[in-house]
Design an enzyme around this catalytic site. Structure first.
Site, short mmCIF file in Angstrom:
data_model
loop_
_atom_site.label_atom_id
_atom_site.label_comp_id
_atom_site.label_asym_id
_atom_site.label_seq_id
_atom_site.Cartn_x
_atom_site.Cartn_y
_atom_site.Cartn_z
N ASN A 158 -1.54 59.72 -35.17
CA ASN A 158 -2.13 58.52 -34.54
C ASN A 158 -3.43 58.84 -33.79
O ASN A 158 -3.92 58.03 -33.02
CB ASN A 158 -1.12 57.87 -33.58
N GLU A 177 -2.03 59.71 -25.81
CA GLU A 177 -1.74 58.72 -26.84
C GLU A 177 -2.84 57.67 -26.92
O GLU A 177 -3.65 57.54 -26.00
CB GLU A 177 -0.40 58.04 -26.52
N ASP A 185 0.00 70.76 -22.99
CA ASP A 185 1.04 69.82 -22.59
C ASP A 185 2.41 70.47 -22.53
O ASP A 185 2.60 71.60 -23.01
CB ASP A 185 1.07 68.60 -23.54
N HIS A 209 -3.83 61.27 -31.54
CA HIS A 209 -3.73 61.82 -30.18
C HIS A 209 -4.17 63.28 -30.15
O HIS A 209 -4.10 64.01 -31.14
CB HIS A 209 -2.34 61.62 -29.57
#
Ligand code: GLP
Length: 268
Positions: A137, A144, A67, A139
């Site tokens: 979380n 996400e 990313d 990811h």
């Protein structure tokens, strides 16, 4: 999923570096998927050490990062290109023209950029070994929660939790991007091997959801349950919410025995 639990984060990094070194030494044109974040920094340090010791050359390696932020250019110290230069590329013999990140500069069409990144990965022969961290979380990359399990490289809007988690890396008055280009979950699952590193107590819940939770877009890392060759390297804290820890330790001992008897077999 092969879950391997180590006493500490340093052992996680050493093991991850062995996986990378094995690929690079075995394959003539290895393709490595790379990750950013705090967790893989110690892996990159190990790889730099191996290179400096004359044990590892990156001269034939092609890399694809997971990313990159949108809205800052690559010379910005917060860009993931800068991170990779600082932590790995500037210290090894890699040809930087073979290092790729999913960028989308101002004026460029993000859809076209995403497709072009997918094409570039395919032209390189696909990713042999994808390094991953995990967000608190759940990811992976910047996929996400609720990201499509079939997603490809595209723009994602970061969640407030991710922005909060990463805000520690930005000065109070510094611009923190809220958008990023990221490989999709399907892109990640295409890699021949995925190697996820997780360390620290703050990852324990995400690790538990990934390994023993339901396969669900709510925990993007749970998509690795679908992968034939997913290896999860954990320190004790990151593993602390997993049930059956003894089982993973025991199963790993059996794997080591098989490796000792028959040698490593990784089908890169
Ligand atoms: C970042 C990255 C992920 C990384 C994760 C965890 O935002 N996009 O690739 O795995 O968050 O980062 P850290 O290792 O710093 O906890």
């Amino acid at each position: 999923m092969q879950v391997i639990i180590f006493d500490n984060a340093q052992q996680v990094a050493i093991s991850a570096a062995e996986w990378v070194a094995e690929l690079i030494n075995k394959k003539s044109n290895p393709v490595l998927g790379l990750a950013t974040g705090s967790t893989p920094i110690s892996l990159y340090q190990e790889l730099v050490n191996k290179h400096k010791a004359g044990e590892l050359s990156f001269s034939n390696t092609t890399t694809f990062n997971l990313d990159e932020y949108l809205g800052i250019d690559e010379i910005n110290a917060q860009s993931y290109r800068h991170f990779m230069n600082e932590n790995l590329f500037d210290h090894v013999d890699i040809d930087k023209s073979k290092t790729f990140l999913p960028t989308c500069n101002q004026g460029e069409n993000p859809r076209a950029q995403g497709l072009a990144y997918e094409d570039k990965i395919a032209q390189a022969g696909g990713v042999d070994l994808q390094i991953l961290g995990i967000g608190a979380n759940g990811h992976i990359g910047f996929n996400e929660p609720t990201s499509s399990l079939a997603s490809r490289t595209r723009i994602k809007t970061l969640t407030q939790q991710t922005l909060d988690d990463n805000s520690r890396l930005f000065a109070a008055d510094e611009f923190q991007p809220t958008l990023a280009m990221t490989m999709g979950i399907a892109t990640i699952l295409d890699a021949r091997y995925v190697l996820l590193m997780a360390t620290g107590k703050n990852k324990a819940k995400a690790v538990k959801d990934m390994v023993t939770g339901a396969l669900s877009a709510v925990c993007p890392a749970s998509s690795l349950q679908l992968h034939e060759n997913a290896i999860v390297l954990l320190d004790k804290e990151a593993a602390s919410e997993l049930a059956d820890q003894e089982y993973y330790i025991w199963a790993n001992q059996q794997n080591l025995k098989i490796n000792q008897e028959f040698g490593l077999y990784h089908n890169y």
